[in-house]
Design a protein around this motif. Structure first.
Motif, PDB file in Angstrom:
ATOM      1  N   ILE A  16      30.550 -26.349  19.045  1.00  0.00           N
ATOM      2  CA  ILE A  16      30.781 -25.325  19.628  1.00  0.00           C
ATOM      3  C   ILE A  16      31.373 -24.388  18.786  1.00  0.00           C
ATOM      4  CG2 ILE A  16      32.191 -24.210  21.535  1.00  0.00           C
ATOM      5  CD1 ILE A  16      31.528 -26.878  23.286  1.00  0.00           C
ATOM      6  N   THR A  17      31.016 -23.103  18.747  1.00  0.00           N
ATOM      7  CA  THR A  17      31.907 -21.999  17.763  1.00  0.00           C
ATOM      8  C   THR A  17      32.294 -21.218  18.790  1.00  0.00           C
ATOM      9  OG1 THR A  17      30.561 -22.847  15.743  1.00  0.00           O
ATOM     10  CG2 THR A  17      31.747 -20.546  16.100  1.00  0.00           C
ATOM     11  N   VAL A  18      33.606 -20.685  18.715  1.00  0.00           N
ATOM     12  CA  VAL A  18      34.129 -19.632  19.549  1.00  0.00           C
ATOM     13  C   VAL A  18      34.476 -18.555  18.418  1.00  0.00           C
ATOM     14  CG1 VAL A  18      36.141 -19.038  21.068  1.00  0.00           C
ATOM     15  CG2 VAL A  18      35.238 -21.350  21.020  1.00  0.00           C
ATOM     16  N   LYS A  19      34.388 -17.448  18.916  1.00  0.00           N
ATOM     17  CA  LYS A  19      34.576 -15.967  18.124  1.00  0.00           C
ATOM     18  C   LYS A  19      35.340 -15.227  19.090  1.00  0.00           C
ATOM     19  CE  LYS A  19      30.560 -16.655  15.211  1.00  0.00           C
ATOM     20  NZ  LYS A  19      29.388 -15.603  14.529  1.00  0.00           N
ATOM     21  N   ALA A  20      36.130 -14.497  18.246  1.00  0.00           N
ATOM     22  CA  ALA A  20      36.937 -13.328  19.086  1.00  0.00           C
ATOM     23  C   ALA A  20      37.228 -12.297  18.246  1.00  0.00           C
ATOM     24  CB  ALA A  20      38.371 -13.842  19.366  1.00  0.00           C
ATOM     25  N   THR A  21      37.260 -11.131  18.798  1.00  0.00           N
ATOM     26  CA  THR A  21      37.349  -9.944  17.976  1.00  0.00           C
ATOM     27  C   THR A  21      38.664  -8.916  18.909  1.00  0.00           C
ATOM     28  OG1 THR A  21      35.121  -9.758  17.207  1.00  0.00           O
ATOM     29  CG2 THR A  21      36.393  -7.908  17.050  1.00  0.00           C
ATOM     30  N   VAL A  22      39.473  -8.580  18.244  1.00  0.00           N
ATOM     31  CA  VAL A  22      40.551  -7.790  18.808  1.00  0.00           C
ATOM     32  C   VAL A  22      40.384  -6.212  18.018  1.00  0.00           C
ATOM     33  CG1 VAL A  22      42.887  -7.567  19.168  1.00  0.00           C
ATOM     34  CG2 VAL A  22      41.962  -9.800  19.156  1.00  0.00           C
ATOM     35  N   THR A  23      40.178  -5.397  19.037  1.00  0.00           N
ATOM     36  CA  THR A  23      40.000  -3.878  18.446  1.00  0.00           C
ATOM     37  C   THR A  23      41.221  -3.214  18.793  1.00  0.00           C
ATOM     38  OG1 THR A  23      37.611  -4.261  18.702  1.00  0.00           O
ATOM     39  CG2 THR A  23      38.571  -2.050  18.379  1.00  0.00           C
ATOM     40  N   PHE A  24      41.658  -2.476  17.867  1.00  0.00           N
ATOM     41  CA  PHE A  24      42.898  -1.530  18.028  1.00  0.00           C
ATOM     42  C   PHE A  24      42.280  -0.111  18.332  1.00  0.00           C
ATOM     43  CE2 PHE A  24      44.219  -4.846  15.206  1.00  0.00           C
ATOM     44  CZ  PHE A  24      45.137  -5.594  16.139  1.00  0.00           C
ATOM     45  N   PRO A  25      42.480   0.536  19.657  1.00  0.00           N
ATOM     46  CA  PRO A  25      42.217   1.994  19.572  1.00  0.00           C
ATOM     47  C   PRO A  25      42.826   2.767  18.845  1.00  0.00           C
ATOM     48  CG  PRO A  25      42.330   0.779  21.708  1.00  0.00           C
ATOM     49  CD  PRO A  25      42.975   0.040  20.999  1.00  0.00           C
ATOM     50  N   SER A  26      42.207   4.087  18.732  1.00  0.00           N
ATOM     51  CA  SER A  26      43.076   5.283  17.693  1.00  0.00           C
ATOM     52  C   SER A  26      44.147   5.443  18.145  1.00  0.00           C
ATOM     53  CB  SER A  26      42.177   6.262  17.577  1.00  0.00           C
ATOM     54  OG  SER A  26      41.561   6.870  18.914  1.00  0.00           O
ATOM     55  N   THR A  27      44.616   5.432  19.688  1.00  0.00           N
ATOM     56  CA  THR A  27      45.660   5.514  20.141  1.00  0.00           C
ATOM     57  C   THR A  27      46.718   4.509  20.132  1.00  0.00           C
ATOM     58  OG1 THR A  27      44.941   4.799  22.115  1.00  0.00           O
ATOM     59  CG2 THR A  27      44.697   7.245  21.772  1.00  0.00           C
ATOM     60  N   SER A  28      46.195   3.519  19.391  1.00  0.00           N
ATOM     61  CA  SER A  28      47.210   2.118  19.275  1.00  0.00           C
ATOM     62  C   SER A  28      47.336   1.833  17.789  1.00  0.00           C
ATOM     63  CB  SER A  28      46.464   0.882  20.304  1.00  0.00           C
ATOM     64  OG  SER A  28      47.262  -0.084  20.088  1.00  0.00           O
ATOM     65  N   VAL A  29      48.249   2.572  17.221  1.00  0.00           N
ATOM     66  CA  VAL A  29      48.430   2.397  16.031  1.00  0.00           C
ATOM     67  C   VAL A  29      49.564   1.622  15.436  1.00  0.00           C
ATOM     68  CG1 VAL A  29      48.892   3.483  13.607  1.00  0.00           C
ATOM     69  CG2 VAL A  29      47.319   4.669  15.347  1.00  0.00           C
ATOM     70  N   THR A  30      49.177   0.456  15.036  1.00  0.00           N
ATOM     71  CA  THR A  30      50.629  -0.532  14.789  1.00  0.00           C
ATOM     72  C   THR A  30      51.436  -0.211  13.581  1.00  0.00           C
ATOM     73  OG1 THR A  30      49.275  -1.924  13.268  1.00  0.00           O
ATOM     74  CG2 THR A  30      49.289  -2.512  15.626  1.00  0.00           C
ATOM     75  N   HIS A  31      52.763  -0.423  13.774  1.00  0.00           N
ATOM     76  CA  HIS A  31      53.824   0.084  12.774  1.00  0.00           C
ATOM     77  C   HIS A  31      53.966  -1.045  11.790  1.00  0.00           C
ATOM     78  CE1 HIS A  31      54.497   2.699  16.496  1.00  0.00           C
ATOM     79  NE2 HIS A  31      54.437   3.521  15.702  1.00  0.00           N
ATOM     80  N   ALA A  32      53.669  -2.144  12.228  1.00  0.00           N
ATOM     81  CA  ALA A  32      53.705  -3.480  11.481  1.00  0.00           C
ATOM     82  C   ALA A  32      52.596  -4.567  11.533  1.00  0.00           C
ATOM     83  CB  ALA A  32      55.168  -4.193  11.765  1.00  0.00           C
ATOM     84  N   ALA A  33      52.595  -5.434  10.369  1.00  0.00           N
ATOM     85  CA  ALA A  33      51.335  -6.284  10.540  1.00  0.00           C
ATOM     86  C   ALA A  33      51.618  -7.347  11.772  1.00  0.00           C
ATOM     87  CB  ALA A  33      51.742  -7.217   9.165  1.00  0.00           C
ATOM     88  N   SER A  34      50.677  -7.598  12.159  1.00  0.00           N
ATOM     89  CA  SER A  34      50.697  -8.661  13.265  1.00  0.00           C
ATOM     90  C   SER A  34      49.539  -9.849  12.863  1.00  0.00           C
ATOM     91  CB  SER A  34      50.244  -7.830  14.552  1.00  0.00           C
ATOM     92  OG  SER A  34      48.900  -7.336  14.442  1.00  0.00           O
ATOM     93  N   THR A  35      50.113 -11.162  13.807  1.00  0.00           N
ATOM     94  CA  THR A  35      49.236 -12.207  13.589  1.00  0.00           C
ATOM     95  C   THR A  35      48.443 -12.628  14.999  1.00  0.00           C
ATOM     96  OG1 THR A  35      50.694 -13.031  11.756  1.00  0.00           O
ATOM     97  CG2 THR A  35      49.060 -14.579  12.774  1.00  0.00           C
ATOM     98  N   TRP A  36      47.063 -12.701  14.853  1.00  0.00           N
ATOM     99  CA  TRP A  36      46.675 -12.987  16.029  1.00  0.00           C
ATOM    100  C   TRP A  36      45.870 -14.434  15.764  1.00  0.00           C
ATOM    101  CZ3 TRP A  36      46.238  -9.866  20.367  1.00  0.00           C
ATOM    102  CH2 TRP A  36      46.905  -8.622  20.205  1.00  0.00           C
TER     103      TRP A  36
END
Length: 264
Positions: free
Chosen positions: A90-110
């Motif tokens: 089994i292979t599990v894949k995940a994609t986290v998308t940040f909308p244009s209105t959701s601009v992060t100010h610092a690095a994040s780890t998922w």
């Protein structure tokens, strides 16, 4: 020199063993799975899920090959549940998308984590289960390939057993200023057949907790009493028997030569 002739018993035995050897292959698919297929559920006909659970008990059920999505916020714990059957990689894949209105100010780890029906954490054989998203990133992709699912394992081992599997997606390191920003998550679980080399003797009932009773493969759980090992074992025994009969026929001798009187 005349070729050695098989006795009637030897000829009959060879014919029966040959028929058994070549008759095993067509019969194998019919024995692979005799369990009835469940009727499609209402959720399956409605399409892939568009939301995620918040813990193990509320994990959203998803079938293999379905791409489930969910709208969430940074800091949320997202849970999905999917079936894993015997002999699957089994292979599990995940994609986290940040909308244009959701601009992060610092690095994040998922990070994605996978648990079996006993809620034991299952390590990744390979893949990138944890990844850092730089400030201003538009998306981050994660993947995890598990060890081969087995039908039986020793009680002391942590081998993945067939049944329900839980996928958890969350941000493990995020700045306080970025908590609550909207994100879009998409996950998918796929599987490939590991082959007869992964077959194991013995089986256990699929580990499906009560709250995850809807986590069942679309074609039902596979039968565990039959595996490719039976075919290889039977074929090897038949070939060995044929070799024994042929060797006996060649080495037993040609019988009494003509013209030699019997002893009185």
């Amino acid at each position: 020199m005349r070729a050695a002739r098989l006795t009637p018993i030897a000829r009959t035995g060879a014919a029966l063993l040959t028929a058994a050897l070549f008759g095993l292959a067509p019969a194998a698919p019919a024995l692979a799975d005799d369990s009835p297929s469940p009727s499609p559920s209402a959720s399956a006909s409605a399409g892939p899920p568009t939301e995620a659970g918040t813990d193990f008990r509320t994990a959203t059920a998803v079938q293999q090959g379905e791409r489930a999505t969910a709208d969430a916020s940074t800091g949320d714990y997202l849970y999905w549940a999917f079936p894993g059957d015997t002999g699957q990689d089994i292979t599990v894949k995940a994609t986290v998308t940040f909308p244009s209105t959701s601009v992060t100010h610092a690095a994040s780890t998922w990070q994605i984590d996978v648990y079996d029906g006993l809620r034991r954490h299952q390590p990744c054989r390979y893949g990138m289960a944890s990844r850092q998203a730089d400030p201003g990133a538009t998306s981050v992709e994660l993947s995890c390939t598990l060890r081969t699912v087995t039908s039986y394992a020793d009680t002391w081992s942590n081998d993945p057993l067939r049944g329900a599997y839980y996928l958890r997606l969350t941000a493990t390191d995020i700045a306080q200023t970025d908590l609550g920003l909207p994100v879009q998550a998409a996950v998918e679980a796929t599987a490939s057949d590991a082959g007869g080399s992964a077959a194991a003797d013995g089986s256990v009932t699929p580990l499906v907790p009560r709250e995850s009773a809807s986590v069942v493969p679309s074609g039902g759980w596979s039968s565990t009493w039959w595996s490719a090992r039976w075919l290889w074992s039977a074929g090897g025994a038949a070939l060995a028997a044929l070799a024994g009969i042929g060797g006996y026929a060649l080495t037993r001798g040609r019988g009494r030569p003509r013209g030699i009187p019997r002893e009185v």
